[in-house]
Design an enzyme around this catalytic site. Structure first.
Site, PDB file in Angstrom:
ATOM      1  N   THR A  13       0.652  -1.274  -0.233  1.00  0.00           N
ATOM      2  CA  THR A  13       0.076  -0.116   0.057  1.00  0.00           C
ATOM      3  C   THR A  13       0.842   1.301   0.031  1.00  0.00           C
ATOM      4  O   THR A  13       2.046   1.034   0.603  1.00  0.00           O
ATOM      5  CB  THR A  13      -1.006   0.113   1.161  1.00  0.00           C
ATOM      6  OG1 THR A  13      -0.232   0.373   2.343  1.00  0.00           O
ATOM      7  CG2 THR A  13      -1.958  -1.269   1.168  1.00  0.00           C
ATOM      8  N   GLY A  14       0.553   2.375  -0.609  1.00  0.00           N
ATOM      9  CA  GLY A  14       1.169   3.585  -0.805  1.00  0.00           C
ATOM     10  C   GLY A  14       2.710   3.269  -1.470  1.00  0.00           C
ATOM     11  O   GLY A  14       3.441   3.795  -1.088  1.00  0.00           O
ATOM     12  N   SER A  15       2.515   2.608  -2.570  1.00  0.00           N
ATOM     13  CA  SER A  15       3.613   2.231  -3.348  1.00  0.00           C
ATOM     14  C   SER A  15       3.910   3.027  -4.644  1.00  0.00           C
ATOM     15  O   SER A  15       4.690   2.961  -5.613  1.00  0.00           O
ATOM     16  CB  SER A  15       3.585   0.678  -3.686  1.00  0.00           C
ATOM     17  OG  SER A  15       2.583   0.083  -3.993  1.00  0.00           O
ATOM     18  N   GLY A  18       8.390   6.907  -3.052  1.00  0.00           N
ATOM     19  CA  GLY A  18       9.027   6.635  -1.604  1.00  0.00           C
ATOM     20  C   GLY A  18       9.216   5.249  -1.278  1.00  0.00           C
ATOM     21  O   GLY A  18       9.688   4.559  -1.979  1.00  0.00           O
ATOM     22  N   GLY A  20       7.514   2.987  -0.190  1.00  0.00           N
ATOM     23  CA  GLY A  20       6.385   1.954  -0.799  1.00  0.00           C
ATOM     24  C   GLY A  20       6.898   1.492  -2.146  1.00  0.00           C
ATOM     25  O   GLY A  20       6.973   0.300  -2.699  1.00  0.00           O
ATOM     26  N   TYR A 155       1.135  12.214  14.791  1.00  0.00           N
ATOM     27  CA  TYR A 155       1.677  11.267  13.802  1.00  0.00           C
ATOM     28  C   TYR A 155       2.485  10.212  14.735  1.00  0.00           C
ATOM     29  O   TYR A 155       2.599   9.004  14.507  1.00  0.00           O
ATOM     30  CB  TYR A 155       2.507  11.846  12.969  1.00  0.00           C
ATOM     31  CG  TYR A 155       3.568  10.867  12.125  1.00  0.00           C
ATOM     32  CD1 TYR A 155       2.807   9.858  11.325  1.00  0.00           C
ATOM     33  CD2 TYR A 155       4.614  11.158  12.082  1.00  0.00           C
ATOM     34  CE1 TYR A 155       3.475   9.251  10.474  1.00  0.00           C
ATOM     35  CE2 TYR A 155       5.415  10.162  11.456  1.00  0.00           C
ATOM     36  CZ  TYR A 155       4.995   9.247  10.683  1.00  0.00           C
ATOM     37  OH  TYR A 155       5.591   8.370   9.884  1.00  0.00           O
TER      38      TYR A 155
END
Length: 266
Positions: A13-15, A18, A20, A155
């Site tokens: 996920t989130g690839s 960065g 990912g 965060y």
């Protein structure tokens, strides 16, 4: 070391950028069929195309994991080409906010995007891993989970929750052949980090060029045993190890890849 990921299907996920992206590229190079996930179709397709051009296998999945509908869409797309064997819960976000500026709504939004989003994907994909008797769940954590800063507290807290849920999941997966672990990066030199440091460096007297700014930034912001920022591939390599057969006995663990930034022995 041969990680023997041929025949495995991995959703990162989130690839689309960065850490990912680096992770997806490395898993593909190790033989896994990867699913590139994000919210921007063009960026997702670009990463998938680059992996295919390098000889790898890549599909795509779009969806905002901060919503039930978006997570369901992403899970359906990820499994359209076959069952997912490896889930890398990497997606997340944060904003640089002070305690005064981080409103309760900001806390809610950050928790939903960084914690509940991962829970959604676990609940969509892990039951089938249990049934097959093999699977990997790797959560991207961070040193701020155990050594929080005074800034962006919303965060910091979500990272602690990500570590906690990964260990709880490992206990729940006992005897199933599915493992859950955490890779905890330090300060990694993705494009956004280099841009930020380059922008603030001159004002802080660190110099004008990256070669001048880099050592001063490390000393001021992230003092560590290696005297540098980490590289995305160093995180990807730790994830790849946890995905392979040699990590079957690793359960509920946190692998820190931070150059020694976190000083605790445990």
């Amino acid at each position: 070391m041969n990680l023997d990921l041929t025949g495995k299907r991995a959703l990162v996920t989130g690839s689309s950028a960065g850490l990912g992206e680096a992770t997806a590229r490395m898993l593909a190079a190790e033989g896994a069929a990867v699913v590139i996930h994000g919210r921007d179709k063009d960026r997702v397709e670009a990463v998938a195309a680059a992996i295919r051009a390098a000889g790898g296998t890549a599909d795509t999945a779009l969806g905002d994991l901060a919503t039930d509908e978006g997570a369901a869409d992403a899970a359906r797309a990820a499994t359209a080409g076959g069952p997912v064997d490896i889930l890398v819960n990497n997606a997340g976000f944060y904003r640089h906010l002070s305690w005064a500026d981080a409103t309760p709504q900001e806390w809610n939004d950050t928790y939903n995007a960084n914690v509940v989003s991962g829970v959604r994907m676990i609940q969509h994909l892990v039951p089938a891993m249990r049934e097959r008797g093999w699977g990997r769940v790797i959560t991207t954590g961070g040193g701020l989970a155990s050594q929080p800063m005074n800034t962006h507290p919303q965060y910091n807290a979500t990272l602690a929750a990500r570590h906690n849920l990964a260990v709880s999941l490992a206990r729940d997966l006992k005897g199933t052949g599915v493992t859950s672990n955490v890779v905890s990066p330090g300060a990694i030199l993705v494009d956004s980090v280099k841009t930020l440091v380059t922008q603030i460096g001159p004002d802080r007297g660190w110099g004008q060029t990256w070669d001048d700014i880099h050592p001063h930034a490390v000393e001021a912001l992230i003092p560590n045993d290696q005297n540098r920022f980490g590289e995305p591939d160093e995180i990807a390599a730790a994830v790849a190890y946890l995905c392979g057969p040699h990590a079957q006995y690793v359960s509920g663990a946190t692998i820190r890849v931070d150059g020694g930034l976190i000083r605790s022995a445990f």
